[in-house]
Design an enzyme around this catalytic site. Structure first.
Site, PDB file in Angstrom:
ATOM      1  N   CYS A  94     -26.847  -2.425  51.920  1.00  0.00           N
ATOM      2  CA  CYS A  94     -28.198  -1.986  51.587  1.00  0.00           C
ATOM      3  C   CYS A  94     -28.755  -2.757  50.383  1.00  0.00           C
ATOM      4  O   CYS A  94     -29.087  -3.920  50.529  1.00  0.00           O
ATOM      5  CB  CYS A  94     -28.215  -0.479  51.408  1.00  0.00           C
ATOM      6  N   ARG A 128     -39.681   5.476  54.325  1.00  0.00           N
ATOM      7  CA  ARG A 128     -38.282   5.063  54.367  1.00  0.00           C
ATOM      8  C   ARG A 128     -37.704   5.148  55.778  1.00  0.00           C
ATOM      9  O   ARG A 128     -38.156   5.957  56.594  1.00  0.00           O
ATOM     10  CB  ARG A 128     -37.461   5.917  53.399  1.00  0.00           C
ATOM     11  N   HIS A 189     -24.559   2.829  55.191  1.00  0.00           N
ATOM     12  CA  HIS A 189     -23.663   3.565  54.295  1.00  0.00           C
ATOM     13  C   HIS A 189     -22.788   4.417  55.205  1.00  0.00           C
ATOM     14  O   HIS A 189     -22.677   4.150  56.382  1.00  0.00           O
ATOM     15  CB  HIS A 189     -24.474   4.467  53.370  1.00  0.00           C
TER      16      HIS A 189
HETATM   17  N1  GLN Z   1     -33.558   0.452  47.115  1.00  0.00           N
HETATM   18  C1  GLN Z   1     -33.359  -0.225  48.367  1.00  0.00           C
HETATM   19  C2  GLN Z   1     -34.295   0.247  49.452  1.00  0.00           C
HETATM   20  O1  GLN Z   1     -34.824   1.335  49.366  1.00  0.00           O
HETATM   21  C3  GLN Z   1     -31.903  -0.051  48.794  1.00  0.00           C
HETATM   22  C4  GLN Z   1     -31.535   1.361  49.123  1.00  0.00           C
HETATM   23  C5  GLN Z   1     -30.058   1.559  49.374  1.00  0.00           C
HETATM   24  O2  GLN Z   1     -29.229   0.832  48.863  1.00  0.00           O
HETATM   25  N2  GLN Z   1     -29.750   2.614  50.133  1.00  0.00           N
HETATM   26  O3  GLN Z   1     -34.507  -0.455  50.422  1.00  0.00           O
END
Ligand code: GLN
Length: 239
Positions: A94, A128, A189
């Site tokens: 990520c 998101r 993840h």
């Molecule tokens: N901050 C980054 C995003 O929102 C990575 C998020 C993460 O590592 N889960 O894309």
């Protein structure tokens, strides 16, 4: 006992949704083969050498923590790239995956410099991409995980696989992750390695091969495979 060295970058800042579990999985599956794993937690990079690193690992982080980590990681970008080009196995997740590119642009337009190891960049939106994810990978079979990112990544390299359920690299092309030499980048993840023993073994095997350490398959992965099947069946039934 033979041993391998894992470098874990910014464990205090880049460790979302159980990313530390990936280190535990690497240790466990190496130990089951009689191989010891030495983990170096890299919180500061001044004077750091990667010459004895056998596996590199970067986890994910919030935009705020990514901004702080960028400054530290930028210092070792040339060494990091040299290691990747030399075939050192690496897992980046990520935020860590986004660092491989030229830059990560946050939803409010802030540009965080990447390590520029490969030729791509990531742009983030407020909306998101979140949830459990299943992908189909030619190299690893079915892979499961959890994603939560604003970043949309597009790149011309090989991917980890095709998204069956979830988002992956972005919300349009149904591709997930990146596979370049022995480097794996992914939005998953979960943590990803305990859930997908094929990927754990891929990293360990590549590390052992480079060090001439004998590497044998483990004979019984029934528990890991049953656990994965439960998640896949549940997710695909929800579709
Ligand atoms: N901050 C980054 C995003 O929102 C990575 C998020 C993460 O590592 N889960 O894309």
């Amino acid at each position: 006992m033979t041993s391998i060295n894992v470098y874990h970058f910014m464990p205090d800042k880049l460790n979302l949704y159980g990313d530390i579990g990936n280190i535990i999985a690497l240790k466990k599956r190496a130990n089951w083969r009689g191989i010891e794993v030495n983990v170096t937690d890299v919180k500061e990079t001044a004077g750091l050498s990667l010459s004895d690193a056998d596996i590199l690992f970067i986890g994910g982080g919030s935009d705020r923590e990514q901004a702080i980590a960028t400054q530290e990681l930028f210092r070792i970008k040339d060494d990091f790239k040299a290691a990747i080009e030399d075939g050192v196995p690496a897992l980046t997740i990520c935020g860590g995956y986004q660092f491989l590119g030229e830059k990560y642009v946050t939803p409010d337009g802030q540009e965080l410099q990447g390590l520029n190891i490969l030729d791509f960049y990531t742009e983030s939106k407020k909306e998101r991409l979140t949830g459990n994810i299943v992908i189909e990978s030619e190299t690893f079979g079915q892979i499961v995980g959890f994603e939560n990112h604003g970043g949309r990544t597009y790149h011309p390299y090989d991917t980890l696989g095709r998204v069956v359920s979830g988002f992956g690299n972005n919300d349009t092309d149904k591709k997930e992750g990146l596979h370049y030499k022995n480097l794996l980048g992914t939005y998953l993840h979960g943590p990803i390695l305990p859930k997908n023993h094929e990927m754990t073994d891929y990293l360990l095997e590549a590390a052992c091969e480079r060090k001439n350490i004998p590497f044998s398959p483990l004979t019984d992965n029934t528990a890991e495979e049953n656990a994965k099947k439960v998640i896949i069946d549940r997710l695909l039934a929800e579709q």
